[in-house]
Scaffold this motif. Structure first.
Motif, short mmCIF file in Angstrom:
data_model
loop_
_atom_site.label_atom_id
_atom_site.label_comp_id
_atom_site.label_asym_id
_atom_site.label_seq_id
_atom_site.Cartn_x
_atom_site.Cartn_y
_atom_site.Cartn_z
N THR A 97 46.41 33.99 46.90
CA THR A 97 45.73 33.17 45.90
C THR A 97 44.27 32.91 46.25
O THR A 97 43.86 33.01 47.40
N LYS A 98 43.54 32.55 45.21
CA LYS A 98 42.17 32.06 45.37
C LYS A 98 42.24 30.55 45.58
O LYS A 98 41.30 29.95 46.06
N TYR A 99 43.36 29.96 45.18
CA TYR A 99 43.49 28.49 45.15
C TYR A 99 44.37 28.01 46.31
O TYR A 99 45.47 27.50 46.11
N VAL B 51 46.86 31.34 34.26
CA VAL B 51 47.47 32.11 33.19
C VAL B 51 47.02 31.50 31.87
O VAL B 51 47.03 30.27 31.72
N SER B 52 46.63 32.39 30.97
CA SER B 52 46.23 31.88 29.66
C SER B 52 47.19 32.45 28.61
O SER B 52 48.13 31.80 28.18
N THR B 53 46.99 33.69 28.21
CA THR B 53 47.90 34.31 27.23
C THR B 53 49.13 34.90 27.92
O THR B 53 50.15 35.12 27.28
N SER C 251 49.07 37.91 29.20
CA SER C 251 49.04 39.37 29.05
C SER C 251 48.65 40.10 30.34
O SER C 251 49.10 41.21 30.57
N THR C 252 47.85 39.46 31.19
CA THR C 252 47.49 40.10 32.48
C THR C 252 48.74 40.25 33.35
O THR C 252 48.97 41.30 33.95
N LEU C 253 49.54 39.21 33.41
CA LEU C 253 50.78 39.27 34.20
C LEU C 253 51.68 40.37 33.64
O LEU C 253 52.20 41.21 34.37
O1 PRT Z 1 34.61 35.35 37.03
P1 PRT Z 1 33.98 34.73 38.26
O2 PRT Z 1 34.50 35.27 39.53
O3 PRT Z 1 32.49 34.62 38.18
O4 PRT Z 1 34.41 33.20 38.31
P2 PRT Z 1 35.63 32.58 37.59
O5 PRT Z 1 36.74 33.56 37.40
O6 PRT Z 1 35.97 31.34 38.36
O7 PRT Z 1 34.94 32.21 36.20
P3 PRT Z 1 35.52 32.36 34.75
O8 PRT Z 1 34.35 32.19 33.84
O9 PRT Z 1 36.34 33.59 34.63
O10 PRT Z 1 36.47 31.11 34.64
C1 PRT Z 1 35.93 29.82 34.61
C2 PRT Z 1 37.05 28.81 34.38
O11 PRT Z 1 37.73 29.11 33.15
C3 PRT Z 1 38.14 28.80 35.42
O12 PRT Z 1 37.75 28.07 36.56
C4 PRT Z 1 39.28 28.14 34.65
O13 PRT Z 1 39.20 26.73 34.75
C5 PRT Z 1 39.03 28.55 33.19
N1 PRT Z 1 39.98 29.55 32.66
C6 PRT Z 1 40.67 29.40 31.51
C7 PRT Z 1 40.32 30.72 33.19
C8 PRT Z 1 41.28 31.30 32.34
N2 PRT Z 1 41.45 30.46 31.28
C9 PRT Z 1 41.85 32.58 32.65
N3 PRT Z 1 42.70 33.09 31.91
N4 PRT Z 1 39.91 31.37 34.31
C10 PRT Z 1 40.44 32.58 34.58
N5 PRT Z 1 41.38 33.20 33.82
C11 PRT Z 1 41.85 34.55 34.29
C12 PRT Z 1 43.01 34.46 35.28
O14 PRT Z 1 42.55 34.24 36.60
C13 PRT Z 1 43.68 35.83 35.12
O15 PRT Z 1 43.01 36.82 35.86
O16 PRT Z 1 42.33 35.35 33.23
C14 PRT Z 1 43.46 36.12 33.65
C15 PRT Z 1 44.70 35.68 32.90
O17 PRT Z 1 44.48 35.59 31.54
P4 PRT Z 1 45.64 35.94 30.51
O18 PRT Z 1 45.12 35.54 29.18
O19 PRT Z 1 45.89 37.43 30.61
O20 PRT Z 1 46.87 35.15 30.90
#
Ligand code: PRT
Ligand code: MG
Length: 234
Positions: free
Chosen positions: A137-139, A179-181, A183-185
């Motif tokens: 994880t990043k977190y 996770v948002s939608t 679809s990545t998973l």
């Molecule tokens: O991209 P970068 O490395 O510069 O930084 P970051 O990834 O932290 O920035 P950014 O702009 O991508 O995200 C900023 C903030 O948006 C995050 O800190 C979250 O609070 C919020 N956020 C909301 C998300 C998402 N939705 C999200 N879906 N951040 C990331 N994702 C990524 C997730 O990590 C995964 O890789 O999207 C992917 C999953 O998306 P789905 O829709 O396929 O489920």
């Protein structure tokens, strides 16, 4: 009685220099989702970050500028005074720790932080009390806390991106990611097995700036709060 324009030795309002307020935003979803809130507060950013290479953007308010930083750098800028306030995801803020003033939930850039594993991985068996699991994880802060609460020993592997790859290559048993939608998973044959928390972005403020520039900052925070529609401080 004071005439318009002011006299009697008092400085004229129009000629008073207002303190500059610096708002830190990250490009992408946080910037995009912040724009309607800024507009509702009567503020327009005067340059498009997708078209310009500038990192400091002027706004329609001469005393307010926007600085563009990496999403994970927003809390650092605000904490150390590089910006007076900023917008950052709860995920980023939890990893950063304390030192910022009461964040306002802006209810934007919403998603959830979850545990995901390969479709063929038996997560229930892996997280029995006292067991050990490898999590990429990043977190790391949030993940450590989550598994500690469950009484599960965790070997954390810190990654900075593409976490989905870790279970597929045998680097880890599970990932903790946003996770948002979903679809990545799905595209990577991973399944969400546990939702750790809901995530949205927060307005964070530098405590010293709030004392020094109290009036304009308070007005700006109130405008944000009104734009969100009665959001609660937390
Ligand atoms: O991209 P970068 O490395 O510069 O930084 P970051 O990834 O932290 O920035 P950014 O702009 O991508 O995200 C900023 C903030 O948006 C995050 O800190 C979250 O609070 C919020 N956020 C909301 C998300 C998402 N939705 C999200 N879906 N951040 C990331 N994702 C990524 C997730 O990590 C995964 O890789 O999207 C992917 C999953 O998306 P789905 O829709 O396929 O489920
Ligand atoms: Mg990203």
């Amino acid at each position: 009685m004071r005439r318009p324009g002011g006299d009697g030795g008092l400085p004229r309002r129009a000629t008073q220099t207002l303190p500059m307020i610096t708002l830190a935003l990250s490009k992408g979803r946080i910037y995009d989702d912040s724009m309607p809130l800024l507009r509702a507060a009567g503020i327009e950013v005067l340059e498009d970050p997708e078209k310009s290479r500038k990192l400091i953007l002027p706004t329609s308010r001469p005393d307010l500028r926007v600085v563009l930083v990496r999403a994970s750098d927003v809390p650092t800028y605000v904490q150390h005074g590089g910006a007076d306030l900023g917008v950052a995801g709860l995920d980023v803020l939890l990893e950063h720790g304390d030192g910022l003033y009461r964040p306002l939930d802006l209810k934007i850039a919403r998603c959830r932080m979850s545990v995901a594993v390969r479709e063929d991985f038996d997560y229930a068996a892996a997280v029995k009390q006292g067991s050990r699991i490898r999590v990429a994880t990043k977190y790391t802060h949030t993940a450590r806390q989550h598994f500690a609460t469950k009484g599960v020993h965790v070997d954390l592997i810190k990654l900075y991106g593409s976490m989905e790859l870790a279970p597929l290559t045998g680097l880890a048993d599970a990932i903790v990611d946003l996770v948002s939608t979903g679809s990545t998973l799905k595209a990577n044959h991973l399944v969400e097995v546990e939702r750790i928390m809901d995530i949205s972005s927060r307005l964070v403020v530098n405590p010293a700036a709030l004392k020094l520039k109290r009036e304009p900052l308070r007005a700006l925070i109130d405008a944000f709060e009104a734009a969100v529609g009665g959001a609660a401080w937390q």
